[in-house]
Design a protein around this motif. Structure first.
Motif, PDB file in Angstrom:
ATOM      1  N   UNK A 151       0.857  -1.198   0.000  1.00 44.12           N
ATOM      2  CA  UNK A 151       0.000   0.000   0.000  1.00 44.12           C
ATOM      3  C   UNK A 151       0.889   1.242   0.000  1.00 44.12           C
ATOM      4  N   UNK A 152       1.466   1.556  -1.139  1.00 47.52           N
ATOM      5  CA  UNK A 152       2.479   2.617  -1.175  1.00 47.52           C
ATOM      6  C   UNK A 152       1.897   4.012  -0.977  1.00 47.52           C
ATOM      7  N   UNK A 153       2.605   4.815  -0.196  1.00 44.73           N
ATOM      8  CA  UNK A 153       2.247   6.214   0.030  1.00 44.73           C
ATOM      9  C   UNK A 153       3.518   7.060  -0.031  1.00 44.73           C
ATOM     10  N   UNK A 154       3.397   8.186  -0.730  1.00 48.11           N
ATOM     11  CA  UNK A 154       4.502   9.146  -0.800  1.00 48.11           C
ATOM     12  C   UNK A 154       4.059  10.454  -0.165  1.00 48.11           C
ATOM     13  N   UNK A 155       4.966  11.064   0.532  1.00 46.03           N
ATOM     14  CA  UNK A 155       4.696  12.389   1.089  1.00 46.03           C
ATOM     15  C   UNK A 155       5.878  13.281   0.731  1.00 46.03           C
ATOM     16  N   UNK A 156       5.636  14.287  -0.108  1.00 42.36           N
ATOM     17  CA  UNK A 156       6.687  15.219  -0.524  1.00 42.36           C
ATOM     18  C   UNK A 156       6.425  16.548   0.166  1.00 42.36           C
ATOM     19  N   UNK A 157       7.368  17.007   0.958  1.00 46.59           N
ATOM     20  CA  UNK A 157       7.164  18.243   1.712  1.00 46.59           C
ATOM     21  C   UNK A 157       8.502  18.945   1.948  1.00 46.59           C
ATOM     22  N   UNK A 158       8.411  20.188   2.392  1.00 42.66           N
ATOM     23  CA  UNK A 158       9.607  20.958   2.717  1.00 42.66           C
ATOM     24  C   UNK A 158       9.582  21.328   4.186  1.00 42.66           C
ATOM     25  N   UNK A 159      10.768  21.553   4.717  1.00 35.57           N
ATOM     26  CA  UNK A 159      10.905  22.022   6.095  1.00 35.57           C
ATOM     27  C   UNK A 159      12.146  22.892   6.180  1.00 35.57           C
ATOM     28  N   UNK A 160      12.129  23.794   7.148  1.00 34.00           N
ATOM     29  CA  UNK A 160      13.253  24.690   7.356  1.00 34.00           C
ATOM     30  C   UNK A 160      14.334  23.992   8.185  1.00 34.00           C
ATOM     31  N   UNK A 161      15.553  23.981   7.654  1.00 29.90           N
ATOM     32  CA  UNK A 161      16.675  23.414   8.374  1.00 29.90           C
ATOM     33  C   UNK A 161      17.587  24.501   8.906  1.00 29.90           C
ATOM     34  N   UNK A 162      18.654  24.085   9.544  1.00 32.43           N
ATOM     35  CA  UNK A 162      19.581  25.043  10.140  1.00 32.43           C
ATOM     36  C   UNK A 162      20.299  25.865   9.071  1.00 32.43           C
ATOM     37  N   UNK A 163      20.557  25.246   7.919  1.00 30.45           N
ATOM     38  CA  UNK A 163      21.332  25.920   6.884  1.00 30.45           C
ATOM     39  C   UNK A 163      20.533  26.212   5.615  1.00 30.45           C
ATOM     40  N   UNK A 164      19.235  25.974   5.638  1.00 36.26           N
ATOM     41  CA  UNK A 164      18.447  26.250   4.444  1.00 36.26           C
ATOM     42  C   UNK A 164      17.146  25.461   4.431  1.00 36.26           C
ATOM     43  N   UNK A 165      16.623  25.254   3.231  1.00 38.05           N
ATOM     44  CA  UNK A 165      15.363  24.544   3.032  1.00 38.05           C
ATOM     45  C   UNK A 165      15.656  23.088   2.678  1.00 38.05           C
ATOM     46  N   UNK A 166      14.897  22.173   3.272  1.00 39.45           N
ATOM     47  CA  UNK A 166      15.072  20.745   3.017  1.00 39.45           C
ATOM     48  C   UNK A 166      13.829  20.214   2.312  1.00 39.45           C
ATOM     49  N   UNK A 167      14.017  19.623   1.143  1.00 39.75           N
ATOM     50  CA  UNK A 167      12.938  18.953   0.411  1.00 39.75           C
ATOM     51  C   UNK A 167      12.993  17.468   0.764  1.00 39.75           C
ATOM     52  N   UNK A 168      11.874  16.946   1.264  1.00 39.32           N
ATOM     53  CA  UNK A 168      11.831  15.569   1.754  1.00 39.32           C
ATOM     54  C   UNK A 168      10.867  14.741   0.914  1.00 39.32           C
ATOM     55  N   UNK A 169      11.336  13.583   0.481  1.00 40.57           N
ATOM     56  CA  UNK A 169      10.468  12.585  -0.131  1.00 40.57           C
ATOM     57  C   UNK A 169      10.406  11.403   0.836  1.00 40.57           C
TER      58      UNK A 169
END
Length: 347
Positions: free
Chosen positions: A254-272
């Motif tokens: 039952x595959x699920x993907x969640x693509x989101x961004x979050x603020x990190x210490x040194x910049x923006x992090x794109x998460x898959x």
């Protein structure tokens, strides 16, 4: 080396000796020496000078003849510095050391080029092997359609065939993109435009591109990328596309993907983030290595180990961090870290 060139090289030294002889002869005459004694001293000086020049010329000629002979017998002439004959002269020793250091740099560069050519050759071989699969599938679909007699069955077959053809065509497009981006990966700067990029639209664009593949594998995808970054949209889309294809390959039931961004210490992090089979901890540090497939690659679909390797290579060129977190059997997080940038795109 001939005598004429040797004497030309010693021209300043000879002039210095002649001037010194003249000065000495004048001084001796002024101090009361008779002309015969002065001439005798000058002749002795000239004899010693000629003897020294002759011996030195023969030594240098012999040395360079040895060097020339060694050079003629060598297949790899850039290794001359390692085979130069020993010499007591300081200048020869200094030249030999400098040539060795220069040759070392040349050899290192040659090895880099050979490694790059080897990597590219291996990649092209694996790419050709991979692209045969969708081409073969398309050929089989065409053959099945040609043999179909019943009209109702033929219509159903055509509809299914068109869907499969679209999937196989998408696979071919992905493989062609991989080959193209791999070829460009050494000179990213020639096709790189930094501008403010909406990661939300990039994510939707990549998901739409793989819509049929996601539907076929019943993947549920959510996107929540509110942050903007300064980067090249096209290259990031390709990297994200490779990450999504990798997640689809190692999905669960039952595959699920969640693509989101979050603020990190040194910049923006794109998460898959996915809920797939995950990666073993002992293999996690090696997933970006060229050709590494791990236990997942051996247990599931055949894998070349080039997708994540190419992602890492492109990220290094673009100045973007890439890393992964995973718990085996639970899922994986692939993260792209965009550093804070002072570049501004001007139009």
């Amino acid at each position: 080396m001939n005598l004429k060139n040797y004497l030309k090289d010693k021209c300043l030294l000879l002039i210095l000796h002649l001037v010194c002889m003249g000065v000495l002869a004048g001084f001796l005459r002024m101090t009361g020496y008779n002309s015969g004694n002065v001439i005798l001293i000058v002749i002795c000086w000239l004899m010693i000078l000629c003897a020294w020049l002759t011996v030195t010329y023969l030594q240098r000629k012999k040395y360079f003849q040895e060097v020339e002979q060694i050079l003629e017998q060598m297949d790899q002439r850039y290794l001359l510095g390692e085979l130069l004959p020993d010499s007591f002269r300081l200048e020869d020793q200094l030249y030999r050391d400098m040539i060795r250091r220069s040759n070392k740099s040349v050899i290192e560069r040659i090895h880099q080029i050979e490694d790059a050519q080897k990597d590219y050759k291996e990649y092209i071989e694996s790419w050709v092997h991979e692209i045969k699969a969708p081409i073969t599938s398309i050929g089989l679909l065409g053959e099945n359609g040609r043999k179909q007699r019943n009209k109702a069955d033929a219509d159903a077959l055509y509809r299914e065939s068109f869907r499969i053809l679209s999937l196989e065509n998408q696979k071919i497009e992905n493989y062609v993109d991989m080959a193209l981006y791999y070829a460009r990966s050494e000179e990213v700067y020639k096709d790189y435009l930094i501008r403010e990029t909406d990661l939300q639209s990039v994510a939707y664009e990549v998901l739409e591109k793989n819509r049929l593949l996601l539907i076929q594998n019943k993947v549920k995808a959510e996107v929540d990328c509110k942050d903007m970054v300064y980067t090249d949209r096209k290259w990031i889309a390709f990297i994200l596309n490779q990450m999504i294809l990798n997640s689809v390959k190692y999905k669960n039931d039952s595959p699920e993907f969640h693509i989101y961004t979050e603020r990190g210490e040194h910049g923006v992090i794109l998460v898959l983030e996915d809920n797939g089979v995950g990666i073993r901890q002992e293999e996690l540090s090696r997933i970006f290595e060229k050709g590494f497939t791990g236990s997942n690659g051996r247990n599931h679909e055949r894998s070349t180990g080039m997708g994540l390797y190419l992602c890492r290579k492109l990220c290094e060129k673009l100045g973007i961090g890439i890393r992964a977190e995973s718990e085996y059997g639970q899922g994986t997080k692939m993260m792209l870290e965009f550093p804070v940038s002072n570049y501004i795109s001007r139009e």
